[in-house]
Design a protein around this motif. Structure first.
Motif, mmCIF file in Angstrom:
data_model
loop_
_atom_site.group_PDB
_atom_site.id
_atom_site.type_symbol
_atom_site.label_atom_id
_atom_site.label_comp_id
_atom_site.label_asym_id
_atom_site.label_seq_id
_atom_site.Cartn_x
_atom_site.Cartn_y
_atom_site.Cartn_z
ATOM 1 N N GLU A 1 0.851 -1.184 0.000
ATOM 2 C CA GLU A 1 0.000 0.000 0.000
ATOM 3 C C GLU A 1 0.888 1.235 0.000
ATOM 4 O O GLU A 1 1.846 1.319 0.772
ATOM 5 C CB GLU A 1 -0.848 -0.037 1.287
ATOM 6 N N LYS B 1 1.194 5.273 0.586
ATOM 7 C CA LYS B 1 0.484 6.395 1.210
ATOM 8 C C LYS B 1 1.003 7.693 0.607
ATOM 9 O O LYS B 1 2.198 7.965 0.620
ATOM 10 C CB LYS B 1 0.725 6.390 2.723
ATOM 11 N N GLY B 2 0.082 8.478 0.069
ATOM 12 C CA GLY B 2 0.478 9.752 -0.529
ATOM 13 C C GLY B 2 0.576 10.825 0.530
ATOM 14 O O GLY B 2 0.223 10.610 1.694
ATOM 15 N N SER C 1 -1.158 13.440 0.681
ATOM 16 C CA SER C 1 -2.486 13.956 1.035
ATOM 17 C C SER C 1 -3.294 12.920 1.812
ATOM 18 O O SER C 1 -4.519 13.004 1.900
ATOM 19 C CB SER C 1 -3.233 14.341 -0.248
ATOM 20 N N ASN C 2 -2.570 11.924 2.354
ATOM 21 C CA ASN C 2 -3.173 10.886 3.197
ATOM 22 C C ASN C 2 -4.047 9.889 2.440
ATOM 23 O O ASN C 2 -4.686 9.044 3.051
ATOM 24 C CB ASN C 2 -3.979 11.496 4.356
ATOM 25 N N HIS C 3 -4.103 10.040 1.090
ATOM 26 C CA HIS C 3 -4.813 9.035 0.305
ATOM 27 C C HIS C 3 -3.903 7.847 0.151
ATOM 28 O O HIS C 3 -2.708 8.001 -0.083
ATOM 29 C CB HIS C 3 -5.170 9.579 -1.083
ATOM 30 N N SER C 4 -4.424 6.653 0.294
ATOM 31 C CA SER C 4 -3.573 5.476 0.106
ATOM 32 C C SER C 4 -4.022 4.707 -1.132
ATOM 33 O O SER C 4 -5.197 4.708 -1.506
ATOM 34 C CB SER C 4 -3.611 4.586 1.345
ATOM 35 N N VAL C 5 -3.024 4.098 -1.783
ATOM 36 C CA VAL C 5 -3.298 3.317 -2.991
ATOM 37 C C VAL C 5 -2.838 1.890 -2.742
ATOM 38 O O VAL C 5 -1.685 1.667 -2.341
ATOM 39 C CB VAL C 5 -2.534 3.907 -4.208
#
Lengths: 370, 233
Positions: free
Chosen positions: B11, B13-14, B16-20
């Motif tokens: 995973e 984590k960007g 901006s707290n968005h995770s992919v």
């Protein structure tokens, strides 16, 4: 380690542009250091020269004599032979001293009593009295007190050991031995007294930072033939002024060192940032984090060393061209080169280490994937 | 078995707290002598999986086991050593070191492994000769064609005789003719016993190896053994 050194060598031999930028930057900083260092040394020498006017740091007299005897011009009948003792001793001391002033001090009977006469070498004498350096063969300089006692003025004639001498000057009062004596060229005094090639006082002016023990160590071979005495020129002359000069030099060293470190950190960072994919590849094929640090720091150390050589060559070369010689001796130059080399490598490495550590722990996968 | 992936999850984590979620619970085994082609659309997680297999990208959870050792339980230094000796890697953009010539690029991992310069250079020269680059030993990467650079990169991946060769989109920048040539090269290396895992977005290459893995949204969607008949088709 071997492979890292090899990589550093290959990189610097092929990627010349970056190397030249780093080298030029470092070279300019080192040339600045060399200029400042030469100025500081020159200033230090001038200040030390002024201190030396107060008197020597060490005085050597015949073995059974003391400073009290010297003050009474009573050095007895034992002398130092110029060839067998004085010349070898000067050669041995020269790397550690600023000057060595050899004298013959005698008392010559006259109708007015015993006249203290000091033979000095006008070319090497260390004295606040400039006139002593200009004494001609048949000229004497007379201390103020002696002049008053003998009732002599400049231009008068004085008879010493059967020869006539012209009084070149009456020395201004100095509050020391020179007030009570007559001075003439040592070769002339040796001739009129029959003491050819003899001396009995050696005044030693050690380089700043050399203490009496170090100089005495150099005199141990002559132990039974002389008596070396340390002269206290006072705390300000012996300690405080040299310390102030040294602290100024260290402050400049630190300032330039920090500046060099900072510059090398920027150079390492910019250079590394330009080739992140390459560093990523080196890491991907198995170079350890420590190896990456070694690679980046090694390059910086090579640039620092090259910059030091360039900087010294730049300033040394320009001095050579404009003044026809290096300031100071070859020993000074090699000493300066060693200082510049060690300092440049140390501060270049110090600047590169934080950047290299940061680069070694980066996650390079993003660069490799893109 | 050369490599085993146990429940790999990765995973990102960007800022901006968005995770992919790039890789989602993938398990697979790589056997000695296999040529696995991992195929999938862009963003399916296949490259992330490959870098995780290559001891370069720690998974968020799961294990990559090589010869009984979890690669990510090792210290960074020992993991680098493992990567150097046991895993070869071929990048899409070749990533040759610009200031090293072909011979030196190939020899570099061997020098890192502690081989003498003479031995490393000899091994590199043998490999380059084998792949038809005997005339390009002293050429810098900029002096080589795309296909030649790719072959140098393959030689570099093979120089320490790794257990497994990982290739990330090795034909991504190539025309069809060069792609076929490169695939033939990989097949030849595999026939000599080299285990290969190759990642590609090109579905036409899925029959190249002897196992095909299809990835979608970070998971293995399909997996099959490629038969001789499939290749003939």
């Amino acid at each position: 380690m071997r492979s890292i050194l090899w990589m550093t060598y290959r990189e610097l031999s092929v990627r010349k542009a970056s190397f030249i930028i780093g080298l030029t930057m470092c070279g300019l900083l080192i040339s600045m250091f060399v200029s400042i260092e030469w100025s500081l040394r020159s200033r230090g020498n001038r200040v030390q020269g002024d201190i030396d006017q107060m008197g020597p740091g060490i005085v050597v007299v015949p073995p059974d004599k003391s400073i009290a005897d010297l003050r009474q011009f009573d050095l007895g009948s034992r002398y130092f032979g110029t060839r067998e003792l004085v010349d070898p001793l000067i050669a041995r001391l020269s790397p550690h001293t600023r000057a060595v002033d050899v004298r013959l001090s005698v008392r010559i009977p006259t109708k007015d009593g015993k006249l203290p006469v000091v033979g000095i070498d006008p070319a090497r004498v260390v004295s606040p009295h400039e006139t002593l350096r200009q004494l001609g063969k048949n000229e004497v300089a007379i201390g103020r007190e002696l002049g008053r006692r003998l009732d002599k003025q400049s231009g008068d004639v004085i008879r010493i050991a059967g020869s006539e001498f012209s009084v070149k000057t009456i020395l201004p009062p100095a509050g020391d031995l020179s007030d009570l004596a007559a001075f003439m060229p040592v070769s002339r005094l040796q001739a009129v007294t029959g003491k050819i090639g003899k001396a009995n006082v050696i005044r030693i002016f050690p380089e700043s930072g050399r203490d009496f023990a170090e100089i005495r160590e150099l005199l141990t071979d002559y132990g039974s033939r002389l008596h070396a005495v340390a002269i206290d020129r006072g705390e300000i002359a012996e300690t405080r002024i040299p310390q102030t000069l040294a602290s100024h030099r260290y402050a400049v060293y630190v300032l330039l060192g920090v500046f060099l470190s900072f510059s090398m950190a920027i150079w390492t960072y910019l250079d590394s940032a330009q080739r992140l994919i390459e560093l990523a590849t080196v890491a991907a094929v198995g170079c350890s984090p420590a190896g990456l640090v070694g690679l980046l720091v090694g390059r910086s150390a090579v640039v620092g060393a090259g910059g030091a050589l360039l900087g010294v060559a730049l300033i040394g070369g320009s001095k050579w061209i404009t003044e026809g010689a290096f300031p100071g001796s070859i020993t000074d130059l090699s000493d300066l080169l060693a200082t510049a080399l060690c300092g440049a490598v140390f501060f270049s490495v110090a600047g590169a280490v934080p950047v290299a550590l940061n680069m070694s722990v980066r996650n390079y996968v993003g660069f490799l994937q893109n | 078995m050369i490599l085993q992936l146990n429940d790999i999850r990765k995973e990102f984590k960007g800022r901006s707290n968005h995770s992919v979620l790039a890789v989602d619970d993938v398990s697979m085994q790589v056997e000695a002598g296999e040529f696995i082609v991992v195929n999938g659309a862009s963003g399916s997680g296949k490259s992330t999986l490959l870098f995780t297999m290559g001891a370069m990208l720690p998974p968020t959870s799961g294990q990559v086991v090589c010869d009984g050792t979890d690669l990510y339980a090792l210290s960074p230094s020992r993991r680098s050593k493992m990567r150097n000796l046991r895993i070869g890697f071929v990048f899409q953009t070749f990533n040759l070191i610009s200031y090293l010539n072909s011979l030196e690029n190939v020899a570099f991992p061997a020098l890192l492994a502690g081989s003498s310069k003479k031995a490393a250079m000899q091994r590199a020269e043998d490999l380059l000769n084998r792949l038809g680059l005997g005339e390009r030993l002293s050429h810098l990467p900029v002096e080589l064609s795309v296909g030649e650079r790719q072959r140098v990169a393959i030689c570099r991946g093979l120089v320490n005789a790794p257990d497994i060769l990982l290739a990330d989109e090795p034909t991504g920048n190539m025309d069809p003719e060069l792609t076929q040539e490169t695939m033939e090269l990989f097949r030849g290396i595999n026939r000599q016993g080299q285990t290969i895992v190759m990642v590609t977005h090109n579905p036409e290459l899925s029959e190249t190896g002897n196992r095909h893995v299809l990835m979608e949204k970070g998971s293995i969607r399909a997996e099959r053994i490629v038969s001789a008949e499939d290749k003939a088709l």
